[in-house]
Design a protein around this motif. Structure first.
Motif, PDB file in Angstrom:
ATOM      1  N   THR A  39       0.836  -1.208   0.000  1.00 37.59           N
ATOM      2  CA  THR A  39       0.000   0.000   0.000  1.00 37.59           C
ATOM      3  C   THR A  39       0.869   1.256   0.000  1.00 37.59           C
ATOM      4  O   THR A  39       0.546   2.232  -0.679  1.00 37.59           O
ATOM      5  CB  THR A  39      -0.963   0.000   1.200  1.00 37.59           C
ATOM      6  OG1 THR A  39      -1.783  -1.178   1.134  1.00 37.59           O
ATOM      7  CG2 THR A  39      -1.869   1.226   1.174  1.00 37.59           C
ATOM      8  N   ALA A  53      -5.157  12.183  -3.865  1.00 38.53           N
ATOM      9  CA  ALA A  53      -6.056  11.326  -3.092  1.00 38.53           C
ATOM     10  C   ALA A  53      -5.371  10.761  -1.850  1.00 38.53           C
ATOM     11  O   ALA A  53      -4.161  10.530  -1.839  1.00 38.53           O
ATOM     12  CB  ALA A  53      -6.557  10.179  -3.967  1.00 38.53           C
ATOM     13  N   VAL A  55      -4.802   7.698  -0.317  1.00 39.23           N
ATOM     14  CA  VAL A  55      -4.831   6.308  -0.771  1.00 39.23           C
ATOM     15  C   VAL A  55      -4.871   5.363   0.429  1.00 39.23           C
ATOM     16  O   VAL A  55      -4.079   5.491   1.353  1.00 39.23           O
ATOM     17  CB  VAL A  55      -3.602   6.000  -1.640  1.00 39.23           C
ATOM     18  CG1 VAL A  55      -3.574   4.534  -2.052  1.00 39.23           C
ATOM     19  CG2 VAL A  55      -3.584   6.904  -2.869  1.00 39.23           C
ATOM     20  N   THR A  56      -5.814   4.441   0.377  1.00 39.83           N
ATOM     21  CA  THR A  56      -5.901   3.375   1.374  1.00 39.83           C
ATOM     22  C   THR A  56      -6.064   2.054   0.641  1.00 39.83           C
ATOM     23  O   THR A  56      -6.468   2.016  -0.519  1.00 39.83           O
ATOM     24  CB  THR A  56      -7.106   3.579   2.318  1.00 39.83           C
ATOM     25  OG1 THR A  56      -8.307   3.600   1.541  1.00 39.83           O
ATOM     26  CG2 THR A  56      -6.992   4.866   3.117  1.00 39.83           C
ATOM     27  N   SER A  57      -5.765   0.975   1.329  1.00 39.01           N
ATOM     28  CA  SER A  57      -5.930  -0.333   0.722  1.00 39.01           C
ATOM     29  C   SER A  57      -7.417  -0.654   0.597  1.00 39.01           C
ATOM     30  O   SER A  57      -8.169  -0.493   1.554  1.00 39.01           O
ATOM     31  CB  SER A  57      -5.241  -1.400   1.571  1.00 39.01           C
ATOM     32  OG  SER A  57      -5.377  -2.654   0.959  1.00 39.01           O
ATOM     33  N   PRO A  58      -7.858  -1.105  -0.561  1.00 45.13           N
ATOM     34  CA  PRO A  58      -9.277  -1.416  -0.759  1.00 45.13           C
ATOM     35  C   PRO A  58      -9.652  -2.817  -0.268  1.00 45.13           C
ATOM     36  O   PRO A  58     -10.366  -3.547  -0.931  1.00 45.13           O
ATOM     37  CB  PRO A  58      -9.441  -1.275  -2.271  1.00 45.13           C
ATOM     38  CG  PRO A  58      -8.111  -1.645  -2.823  1.00 45.13           C
ATOM     39  CD  PRO A  58      -7.101  -1.181  -1.803  1.00 45.13           C
ATOM     40  N   THR A  61     -13.518  -2.822   0.224  1.00 48.81           N
ATOM     41  CA  THR A  61     -14.304  -2.337  -0.912  1.00 48.81           C
ATOM     42  C   THR A  61     -13.883  -3.009  -2.217  1.00 48.81           C
ATOM     43  O   THR A  61     -14.534  -2.839  -3.232  1.00 48.81           O
ATOM     44  CB  THR A  61     -14.147  -0.812  -1.064  1.00 48.81           C
ATOM     45  OG1 THR A  61     -12.767  -0.499  -1.211  1.00 48.81           O
ATOM     46  CG2 THR A  61     -14.735  -0.080   0.115  1.00 48.81           C
ATOM     47  N   VAL A  63     -12.066  -2.507  -4.697  1.00 53.20           N
ATOM     48  CA  VAL A  63     -11.398  -1.656  -5.685  1.00 53.20           C
ATOM     49  C   VAL A  63     -11.657  -0.189  -5.352  1.00 53.20           C
ATOM     50  O   VAL A  63     -12.755   0.175  -4.945  1.00 53.20           O
ATOM     51  CB  VAL A  63     -11.860  -1.986  -7.130  1.00 53.20           C
ATOM     52  CG1 VAL A  63     -13.328  -1.720  -7.335  1.00 53.20           C
ATOM     53  CG2 VAL A  63     -11.036  -1.228  -8.155  1.00 53.20           C
ATOM     54  N   HIS A  64     -10.600   0.621  -5.486  1.00 53.88           N
ATOM     55  CA  HIS A  64     -10.717   2.075  -5.408  1.00 53.88           C
ATOM     56  C   HIS A  64     -10.334   2.634  -6.771  1.00 53.88           C
ATOM     57  O   HIS A  64      -9.391   2.141  -7.404  1.00 53.88           O
ATOM     58  CB  HIS A  64      -9.773   2.667  -4.363  1.00 53.88           C
ATOM     59  CG  HIS A  64     -10.172   2.394  -2.957  1.00 53.88           C
ATOM     60  ND1 HIS A  64      -9.289   2.496  -1.914  1.00 53.88           N
ATOM     61  CD2 HIS A  64     -11.340   2.035  -2.394  1.00 53.88           C
ATOM     62  CE1 HIS A  64      -9.898   2.213  -0.788  1.00 53.88           C
ATOM     63  NE2 HIS A  64     -11.148   1.915  -1.051  1.00 53.88           N
ATOM     64  N   GLU A  65     -11.050   3.645  -7.190  1.00 54.23           N
ATOM     65  CA  GLU A  65     -10.745   4.310  -8.456  1.00 54.23           C
ATOM     66  C   GLU A  65     -10.292   5.734  -8.165  1.00 54.23           C
ATOM     67  O   GLU A  65     -10.951   6.461  -7.429  1.00 54.23           O
ATOM     68  CB  GLU A  65     -11.987   4.316  -9.344  1.00 54.23           C
ATOM     69  CG  GLU A  65     -11.745   4.895 -10.708  1.00 54.23           C
ATOM     70  CD  GLU A  65     -12.968   4.801 -11.617  1.00 54.23           C
ATOM     71  OE1 GLU A  65     -12.992   5.512 -12.625  1.00 54.23           O
ATOM     72  OE2 GLU A  65     -13.896   4.016 -11.302  1.00 54.23           O
ATOM     73  N   TYR A  66      -9.158   6.113  -8.730  1.00 57.19           N
ATOM     74  CA  TYR A  66      -8.608   7.459  -8.560  1.00 57.19           C
ATOM     75  C   TYR A  66      -8.484   8.089  -9.942  1.00 57.19           C
ATOM     76  O   TYR A  66      -7.830   7.527 -10.824  1.00 57.19           O
ATOM     77  CB  TYR A  66      -7.230   7.398  -7.894  1.00 57.19           C
ATOM     78  CG  TYR A  66      -7.250   6.699  -6.551  1.00 57.19           C
ATOM     79  CD1 TYR A  66      -7.684   7.360  -5.404  1.00 57.19           C
ATOM     80  CD2 TYR A  66      -6.840   5.379  -6.424  1.00 57.19           C
ATOM     81  CE1 TYR A  66      -7.703   6.724  -4.169  1.00 57.19           C
ATOM     82  CE2 TYR A  66      -6.854   4.732  -5.190  1.00 57.19           C
ATOM     83  CZ  TYR A  66      -7.284   5.417  -4.076  1.00 57.19           C
ATOM     84  OH  TYR A  66      -7.303   4.777  -2.855  1.00 57.19           O
ATOM     85  N   HIS A  75      -7.307   0.504  -8.224  1.00 58.47           N
ATOM     86  CA  HIS A  75      -6.504  -0.133  -7.174  1.00 58.47           C
ATOM     87  C   HIS A  75      -7.308  -1.271  -6.560  1.00 58.47           C
ATOM     88  O   HIS A  75      -8.305  -1.037  -5.888  1.00 58.47           O
ATOM     89  CB  HIS A  75      -6.147   0.937  -6.134  1.00 58.47           C
ATOM     90  CG  HIS A  75      -5.334   0.450  -4.986  1.00 58.47           C
ATOM     91  ND1 HIS A  75      -5.283   1.157  -3.806  1.00 58.47           N
ATOM     92  CD2 HIS A  75      -4.543  -0.631  -4.816  1.00 58.47           C
ATOM     93  CE1 HIS A  75      -4.493   0.521  -2.961  1.00 58.47           C
ATOM     94  NE2 HIS A  75      -4.039  -0.574  -3.543  1.00 58.47           N
TER      95      HIS A  75
END
Length: 136
Positions: A39, A53, A55-58, A61, A63-66, A75
């Motif tokens: 991460t 952003a 950023v954190t580990s998804p 969730t 997946v994270h979208e940036y 991610h």
């Protein structure tokens, strides 16, 4: 070739440097045990792409979208996924077709899902607290 990353800041800087070479369609596979630096490296990649952003580990969730950097980043974290089929239900195939960068933590859990051009990085914590990262 491997690189020793002495501190979390060095891991962040490694990610920032990697970001300079990234292009749309790149897939980055990050492997290593809990706390290995995956991460932190991702935070550096996002910063290197110009994202502001947090950023954190998804992990929960999936997946994270940036979208606020030079390239969109998707991610993923496969840690809590039970099967490759579960990954596919979150739109994996569609995301691989997006003009952005895909970063996957715990990619080695479902390597069959990654395209042949994926770049694989293995993070190994060392007894002195540093990390050794190797591109496979």
């Amino acid at each position: 070739m491997s690189t020793r990353l002495a501190t979390p800041e060095a891991t962040f800087d490694w990610g920032r440097e990697l970001a300079a070479s990234l292009e749309a369609g790149d897939v980055i596979a990050l492997c290593g045990q809990l706390g290995a630096g995956k991460t932190q490296a991702t935070k550096g990649i996002l910063a290197g792409l110009g994202s502001q952003a947090a950023v954190t580990s998804p992990t929960f969730t999936l997946v994270h979208e940036y979208t606020d950097g030079r390239l969109p980043v998707f991610h993923f974290d496969f840690y809590r996924m039970d099967s490759a089929e579960e990954v596919l239900t979150v739109g994996w195939d569609d995301i691989l077709d997006e003009p952005g960068v895909v970063i996957i933590e715990w990619a080695d859990l479902f390597p069959e899902l990654l395209p042949p051009h994926a770049r694989w990085f293995h993070f190994v914590p060392q007894p002195d607290g540093s990390r050794e990262v190797t591109e496979a």
